[in-house]
Write an enzyme that holds these catalytic residues in place. Structure first.
Site, short mmCIF file in Angstrom:
data_model
loop_
_atom_site.label_atom_id
_atom_site.label_comp_id
_atom_site.label_asym_id
_atom_site.label_seq_id
_atom_site.Cartn_x
_atom_site.Cartn_y
_atom_site.Cartn_z
N HIS A 147 -7.06 89.55 56.06
CA HIS A 147 -6.71 89.63 55.00
C HIS A 147 -5.86 90.54 54.22
O HIS A 147 -5.13 90.81 53.37
CB HIS A 147 -7.91 91.14 54.39
CG HIS A 147 -8.12 91.94 53.47
ND1 HIS A 147 -7.99 90.52 52.20
CD2 HIS A 147 -8.57 93.23 53.18
CE1 HIS A 147 -8.86 91.76 50.98
NE2 HIS A 147 -8.98 92.60 51.37
N ASP B 251 -6.79 84.74 58.13
CA ASP B 251 -6.76 83.92 56.77
C ASP B 251 -5.66 82.54 56.94
O ASP B 251 -5.03 82.53 57.11
CB ASP B 251 -5.93 85.12 55.65
CG ASP B 251 -6.41 85.78 55.14
OD1 ASP B 251 -7.21 86.67 55.79
OD2 ASP B 251 -6.24 86.81 54.35
N ASN C 187 -13.33 87.75 51.35
CA ASN C 187 -13.42 88.26 49.77
C ASN C 187 -13.37 86.81 49.15
O ASN C 187 -13.54 87.28 47.81
CB ASN C 187 -12.53 89.33 49.45
CG ASN C 187 -10.93 89.22 49.76
OD1 ASN C 187 -10.25 88.59 50.61
ND2 ASN C 187 -10.00 89.54 48.56
N HIS C 188 -12.22 85.96 49.24
CA HIS C 188 -12.08 84.86 48.04
C HIS C 188 -12.95 84.14 48.86
O HIS C 188 -13.46 83.12 47.42
CB HIS C 188 -11.03 84.19 48.67
CG HIS C 188 -9.67 84.71 48.29
ND1 HIS C 188 -8.77 84.67 47.10
CD2 HIS C 188 -9.03 86.29 48.55
CE1 HIS C 188 -8.08 85.04 46.58
NE2 HIS C 188 -8.20 86.43 48.32
N ASP D 170 -10.95 83.27 54.05
CA ASP D 170 -10.59 83.59 53.73
C ASP D 170 -10.06 81.99 54.03
O ASP D 170 -8.73 81.90 53.95
CB ASP D 170 -9.60 84.29 53.74
CG ASP D 170 -10.12 85.07 51.35
OD1 ASP D 170 -10.72 85.51 51.76
OD2 ASP D 170 -8.84 86.07 52.22
N HIS E 288 -13.41 90.28 58.05
CA HIS E 288 -12.66 89.87 57.07
C HIS E 288 -11.26 91.53 56.67
O HIS E 288 -10.23 91.46 56.45
CB HIS E 288 -12.91 89.02 56.00
CG HIS E 288 -11.69 88.62 54.93
ND1 HIS E 288 -10.85 88.21 55.56
CD2 HIS E 288 -11.44 89.23 53.47
CE1 HIS E 288 -9.91 88.16 54.70
NE2 HIS E 288 -9.37 88.17 53.90
N HIS F 129 -6.83 80.26 53.87
CA HIS F 129 -5.89 79.54 52.34
C HIS F 129 -5.48 78.56 51.68
O HIS F 129 -4.54 78.09 51.23
CB HIS F 129 -4.70 80.91 51.72
CG HIS F 129 -5.91 81.85 51.46
ND1 HIS F 129 -6.82 83.05 51.07
CD2 HIS F 129 -5.88 83.64 52.35
CE1 HIS F 129 -6.50 83.81 50.59
NE2 HIS F 129 -6.61 84.64 51.44
#
Length: 306
Positions: A238, A54, A114-115, A82, A164, A56
């Site tokens: 994740h 990730d 998932n984002h 992500d 992920h 982010h």
């Protein structure tokens, strides 16, 4: 060389943490869609490769990652999703990664997290950031439409399976994954949802996930999956792990998390995993990049640290 002139210009703008114009983002997303739509649900990747978790929206930490892991295209990169939400620079982060994919398509693999979804980005920051930086949701729409084309998983030299989230009770073999129709919003349940949402757990078998999507899966599940598919390892992201990487399930599964001091407050290290030409792996850990004060943003985003 001519075909990449624009993209090279985009990359140099983005590396200064400046967003592209809406029309430049549109151009970039069209080019990216053409490339991603030809990729497979289980995208093959050659070694040597550096595997990342990730990000982010922590743009300065992504720059630090490239400092430590090497620049594109010198290093072959695999990112496990992500890219957006929570950090302050989701726009610049995802635009840069997509630009690098377009420029060096055989040296950069970007998977879906998932984002990378319409629904999640409306809650956790990317939508609001696009509105703030562009004054309308068009760039958010361009990217979330593109996210539907991102591959779900990757397979390094037929041995290391990367994704992920984790495993699914609906999937026994990689062939099952190849047969999914991925070009859609991440569903609330089913195989595609599980690949992006599930987590390894100390309990055996599949269990209900506290996240409300995907499952927890035990060591028995990982061992069986790796055995059935001739794999040595499942690499996934994740989950925040304090050292940046974490082995579990008797080294059948490794979690890699590449956002240091997550949300600018968790105090964790980040890591990336280098796999060399002999398929030997090494973890490189790193701290947050030094940053000059963050933009003043009122946070409306709920915290979930799962």
């Amino acid at each position: 060389m001519g075909e990449f002139q624009d993209v090279d210009k985009y990359i140099s703008i983005l590396k200064e943490c400046k967003p592209l114009s809406e029309s430049e983002v549109r151009d970039l997303c069209e080019k990216a869609r053409e490339i991603l739509s030809k990729e497979s649900n289980v995208q093959p990747v050659r070694c040597p490769v550096t595997v990342c978790g990730d990000i982010h929206g922590q743009f300065h930490d992504l720059m630090e990652l490239f400092k430590i892991g090497g620049n594109c295209p010198d290093t072959n990169y695999l990112f496990m999703g992500d890219y957006v939400d929570r950090g302050f620079y989701s726009v610049e982060t995802v635009t840069l990664l997509v630009a690098l994919k377009v420029r060096y398509k055989d040296r950069v693999t970007i998977l879906r997290g998932n984002h990378e979804s319409r629904q999640i980005t409306q809650v956790y920051g990317f939508y609001d950031e696009c509105l703030r930086k562009y004054g309308n949701p068009n760039v958010w729409k361009l990217f979330t439409d593109l996210f539907d084309y991102l591959p779900l998983t990757a397979l390094i030299e037929n041995q290391v399976f990367c994704l992920h989230g984790g495993l699914s009770p609906s999937i026994d073999t990689l062939d099952h994954i190849e047969n999914l129709d991925r070009v859609q919003e991440v569903p609330h349940e089913g195989a595609m949802c599980d690949l992006l949402w599930s987590d390894p757990d100390d309990r055996l078998g599949f269990g209900y996930s506290p996240r409300g999507a995907g499952y927890t899966f035990g060591k028995d599940i990982s061992e069986q999956f790796n055995h059935n598919n001739g794999l040595t390892l499942v690499a996934r992201a994740h989950q925040l792990v304090m050292e940046g990487y974490n082995w579990c399930h008797d080294q059948n599964v490794v979690t890699i998390f590449s956002a240091p001091n997550y949300c600018y407050r968790c105090g964790n290290l980040a890591a990336i995993m280098e796999i060399d030409e002999k398929m030997k792996h090494t973890f490189l850990q790193f701290d947050p990049a030094p940053r000059r004060g963050e933009p003043h943003v009122t946070r409306r985003t709920p915290d979930y640290f799962l």
